[in-house]
Motif scaffolding. Sequence first.
Motif, PDB file in Angstrom:
ATOM      1  N   VAL A 125     -38.142  28.905 106.037  1.00 21.72           N
ATOM      2  CA  VAL A 125     -39.253  29.701 106.556  1.00 21.72           C
ATOM      3  C   VAL A 125     -38.728  30.951 107.257  1.00 21.72           C
ATOM      4  O   VAL A 125     -39.251  32.054 107.073  1.00 21.72           O
ATOM      5  CB  VAL A 125     -40.117  28.864 107.519  1.00 21.72           C
ATOM      6  CG1 VAL A 125     -41.131  29.743 108.237  1.00 21.72           C
ATOM      7  CG2 VAL A 125     -40.833  27.751 106.768  1.00 21.72           C
ATOM      8  N   ALA A 126     -37.680  30.777 108.068  1.00 22.78           N
ATOM      9  CA  ALA A 126     -37.112  31.919 108.782  1.00 22.78           C
ATOM     10  C   ALA A 126     -36.637  32.997 107.799  1.00 22.78           C
ATOM     11  O   ALA A 126     -36.918  34.189 107.959  1.00 22.78           O
ATOM     12  CB  ALA A 126     -35.957  31.456 109.671  1.00 22.78           C
ATOM     13  N   TRP A 127     -35.934  32.529 106.770  1.00 25.40           N
ATOM     14  CA  TRP A 127     -35.443  33.467 105.747  1.00 25.40           C
ATOM     15  C   TRP A 127     -36.612  34.169 105.058  1.00 25.40           C
ATOM     16  O   TRP A 127     -36.598  35.379 104.851  1.00 25.40           O
ATOM     17  CB  TRP A 127     -34.616  32.692 104.726  1.00 25.40           C
ATOM     18  CG  TRP A 127     -34.029  33.541 103.645  1.00 25.40           C
ATOM     19  CD1 TRP A 127     -34.678  34.016 102.540  1.00 25.40           C
ATOM     20  CD2 TRP A 127     -32.688  34.021 103.568  1.00 25.40           C
ATOM     21  NE1 TRP A 127     -33.815  34.747 101.763  1.00 25.40           N
ATOM     22  CE2 TRP A 127     -32.592  34.777 102.371  1.00 25.40           C
ATOM     23  CE3 TRP A 127     -31.568  33.866 104.370  1.00 25.40           C
ATOM     24  CZ2 TRP A 127     -31.405  35.378 101.982  1.00 25.40           C
ATOM     25  CZ3 TRP A 127     -30.393  34.475 103.971  1.00 25.40           C
ATOM     26  CH2 TRP A 127     -30.320  35.219 102.801  1.00 25.40           C
ATOM     27  N   GLY A 128     -37.638  33.397 104.721  1.00 29.70           N
ATOM     28  CA  GLY A 128     -38.805  33.983 104.051  1.00 29.70           C
ATOM     29  C   GLY A 128     -39.529  35.000 104.903  1.00 29.70           C
ATOM     30  O   GLY A 128     -40.200  35.895 104.382  1.00 29.70           O
ATOM     31  N   CYS A 129     -39.404  34.863 106.217  1.00 26.06           N
ATOM     32  CA  CYS A 129     -40.029  35.827 107.140  1.00 26.06           C
ATOM     33  C   CYS A 129     -39.092  36.989 107.465  1.00 26.06           C
ATOM     34  O   CYS A 129     -39.427  37.845 108.299  1.00 26.06           O
ATOM     35  CB  CYS A 129     -40.446  35.128 108.431  1.00 26.06           C
ATOM     36  SG  CYS A 129     -41.787  33.933 108.225  1.00 26.06           S
ATOM     37  N   GLY A 130     -37.939  37.006 106.830  1.00 26.90           N
ATOM     38  CA  GLY A 130     -37.016  38.119 107.038  1.00 26.90           C
ATOM     39  C   GLY A 130     -36.150  37.982 108.276  1.00 26.90           C
ATOM     40  O   GLY A 130     -35.603  38.966 108.769  1.00 26.90           O
TER      41      GLY A 130
END
Length: 238
Positions: A125-130
Amino acid sequence: YGVSTAEEYFESLQNADIRNGFLNRFLVFWTNVKPVEVEPAHDGTVPQELALKIATMYQEVTRLPEAQKDLPLNAPRLTKDMVWNGGRPVYLEMVETVERVCGDKDMEPFFARTAEIAVRLATIVAWGCGRMEVVREDMEWGRDVAMWSANNMADSARAFIADSPFERDCLRVLRTIASHRNGITLSQISRKHRWPNLKKILEHLKDAEEITESTETPKKGGRPRKRFKLARPTQGKP
């Protein structure tokens, strides 16, 4: 990922798949709700700005640290520590919860890897949120999804997984009875399960104290009929 019906998926497993850790390596979701048909929000083309952002992040996490550059080419790769930014307290609290749940040896096989899976979800999720750090909201989401899946697996295993044809048929009858909150008559069960051994199955479930049997007289008169209910309400979830 794989797609199946709950019955086909869980009936293809055996209790050994619970004990050996096979089942708890997965996230399992199932629903009886049919989604509403919607038009795609876009044509599937990745926006250039997003593509550039992902490429930049990938280069950052795969860049060799200075210490790695001086090691032989076949040396183990040095890993980078995950950056917590508010998510670690949620993780530590979840670890305590999981350890408490795993005190029940029947539940341990379903929850043994739950905290580990939750961290993986949070980093995705963190990665997907940049972001290259895990904030509290990431970890809370990962925790909720992982715990929901583990609870779902535990409930489904009890309802579907059997090691013999007779046990499988017993679970099928038990699910039929469970789907009728106010109980179900023998004739209703017989219409759904036209099996020669149905009487034996019901006797087995009564002996195991899974169901109760009562006799009732129809309000409009007629012959008394048997009604079956679950003997115990559904247990609460961790």
